[in-house]
Design an enzyme around this catalytic site. Structure first.
Site, PDB file in Angstrom:
ATOM      1  N   GLN A 126       0.896  -1.383  -0.050  1.00 33.17           N
ATOM      2  CA  GLN A 126      -0.054  -0.107  -0.031  1.00 33.17           C
ATOM      3  C   GLN A 126       0.790   1.223   0.268  1.00 33.17           C
ATOM      4  OE1 GLN A 126      -2.124   0.564   3.414  1.00 33.17           O
ATOM      5  NE2 GLN A 126      -3.800   1.659   2.644  1.00 33.17           N
ATOM      6  N   GLY A 127       0.875   1.989  -1.019  1.00 32.67           N
ATOM      7  CA  GLY A 127       1.584   3.142  -1.213  1.00 32.67           C
ATOM      8  C   GLY A 127       0.556   4.572  -0.861  1.00 32.67           C
ATOM      9  N   SER A 129       1.018   6.629   2.922  1.00 30.67           N
ATOM     10  CA  SER A 129       1.744   7.437   3.661  1.00 30.67           C
ATOM     11  C   SER A 129       2.902   8.227   3.171  1.00 30.67           C
ATOM     12  CB  SER A 129       1.947   6.831   4.921  1.00 30.67           C
ATOM     13  OG  SER A 129       0.919   6.444   5.667  1.00 30.67           O
ATOM     14  N   GLU A 244     -10.392  -1.340   5.903  1.00 34.45           N
ATOM     15  CA  GLU A 244      -9.353  -1.922   6.477  1.00 34.45           C
ATOM     16  C   GLU A 244      -9.715  -1.619   8.053  1.00 34.45           C
ATOM     17  OE1 GLU A 244      -4.801  -0.470   7.181  1.00 34.45           O
ATOM     18  OE2 GLU A 244      -5.903   0.728   6.008  1.00 34.45           O
ATOM     19  N   SER A 385      -5.338   7.264  12.096  1.00 31.25           N
ATOM     20  CA  SER A 385      -4.707   7.216  13.653  1.00 31.25           C
ATOM     21  C   SER A 385      -6.262   7.464  14.393  1.00 31.25           C
ATOM     22  CB  SER A 385      -4.050   8.432  13.751  1.00 31.25           C
ATOM     23  OG  SER A 385      -4.738   9.599  13.839  1.00 31.25           O
TER      24      SER A 385
END
Length: 400
Positions: A126-127, A129, A244, A385
């Site tokens: 997964q690209g 962040s 997710e 977060s």
């Protein structure tokens, strides 16, 4: 909602449990229980066993290889996998990019990528962040500029889990810098073997190599690797992150960890008394089990509401699952650390062990517990977060 499973659902649970008993190698199960890393071949092998059964992508629509199970059956299946426990490839393919492709991708993309994901032909990462775009993901700066039939990609991603093994990355890139930041992002599929892609490891606090930096230096990506419409990537990312966050609850994983805590505490003496018999310890375990039961009921409520929601629209309660699921996962890992005590030394590599004259002071299985504890600190950050999830709850549920 009815929290009692039907006879048919209980029968389904028994069938899943029997399948796991018949097909999971004891060594694989032991490694997962002890938080040891599985090899790529071990994960691929298990995924292909599931695919042969027709269970590797059960949540997908039936036309793409899914099972047609009810939401409750999906819940039971995932819980049994987590409690047994066993695991296949990371969720990046089946749970994340796969649903994006079959929901928003074109027919050529569906035909090529989906069967390969289901049979573990490709490993995905997964690209999302970047060094300056974590919780504020929309601030990402990796650029993709159109050049004929290609995009030229330049930039950097960070905290890219298991990119060292990946064949493909699903990547958010900025294709229009002149509009509101959420409106200028696109969703690209990038071949990790393409010229100009560099993967650099980041050593984690547990001593392992799980995450990476990934650099793009004039990487050419064919325009047919664009998923959906240009500059609509933010919408696809929100869809993906909703999936997710639900999976991060991992109720079954926490149940299995508490079971292990109880087993070990029943074998651990503190003075003349078994740890499991100490009232303070029992209260701590009971308090955590109550929290876990509340999380399980909340997850079942989300499951029950799925059939009433439009496909692709995520229940805002998934933010609650993300927060409490990650907090309980951390608490159970801390409880396991309490049980093992000084034996929970960081695991040493084979080279370190051979060069050290001192033998490990505790049992071999105990050496993975401290690294696992440190590793689980991250779950309150990834997938959005917990602070961001609280904002979602305030706006979407409380109306503040």
């Amino acid at each position: 909602m009815d929290l009692v499973f039907t006879e048919e659902e209980q029968s389904f649970r028994h069938a899943v449990r029997q399948f796991l008993r018949d097909h999971v190698q004891p060594e694989i199960r032991r490694k997962v229980i002890e938080s040891r890393d599985l090899s790529r071949s071990e994960m691929v092998t298990w995924t292909r066993i599931l695919n042969k059964k027709g269970w590797s992508v059960p949540h997908w629509p039936e036309e793409y290889g899914g099972t047609g199970w009810t939401p409750v059956q999906h819940y039971i299946f995932n819980e049994e996998l987590q409690m047994y426990p066993v695991r296949g490839l990371p969720d990046f393919g089946a749970t994340m990019v796969g649903p994006v492709i079959y929901t928003f991708g074109n027919e050529a993309q569906k035909k090529y990528y989906l069967p390969r994901i289901a049979n573990a032909e490709d490993w995905w990462c997964q690209g999302f962040s970047e060094p300056g775009a974590g919780s504020d993901l929309a601030s990402l700066q990796t650029r993709a500029v159109r050049d004929g039939d290609d995009y030229i990609v330049n930039g950097q991603k960070i905290w890219t889990t298991l990119a060292q093994y990946a064949d493909w990355m699903f990547c958010l890139v900025r294709t229009n810098p002149d509009v509101k930041k959420q409106q200028g992002i696109s969703f690209l599929l990038i071949d990790m073997k393409a010229p100009g892609v560099t993967v650099r490891p980041i050593q984690m606090i547990d001593g392992g190599h799980e995450v990476n930096e990934v650099f793009f230096d004039n990487v050419r990506v064919p325009i047919e690797n664009l998923v959906g419409e240009e500059n609509r990537g933010w919408d696809y990312a929100k869809f993906l992150l909703g999936n997710e966050r639900v999976s991060i609850a991992t109720v079954g994983v926490s149940k299995e960890r508490i079971r292990r805590v109880r087993d070990l505490a029943a074998q651990t003496r503190v003075g003349e008394e078994l740890l499991i018999d100490q009232s303070a310890f029992r209260r701590k375990v009971a308090a955590l089990e109550i929290q876990l039961k509340a999380l399980e009921v909340t997850q079942l409520r989300v499951v029950a509401s799925q059939s009433k929601r439009q496909r692709g629209i995520q229940d805002p309660a998934s933010a609650i699952l993300k927060i409490k699921g990650s907090e309980i996962a951390q608490a159970t890992s801390e409880l396991l650390l309490d049980v093992v005590g000084p034996y929970a030394l960081p695991a040493l590599s084979k080279a370190d062990l051979e060069s050290d004259n001192n033998a490990p002071i505790g049992p071999d299985w105990a050496a993975t517990i401290a690294p696992a504890y440190f590793n689980i600190r991250k779950v309150s950050i990834y997938g959005g977060s917990n602070e961001i999830q609280k904002n979602i709850i305030a706006k979407a549920i409380l109306g503040l």
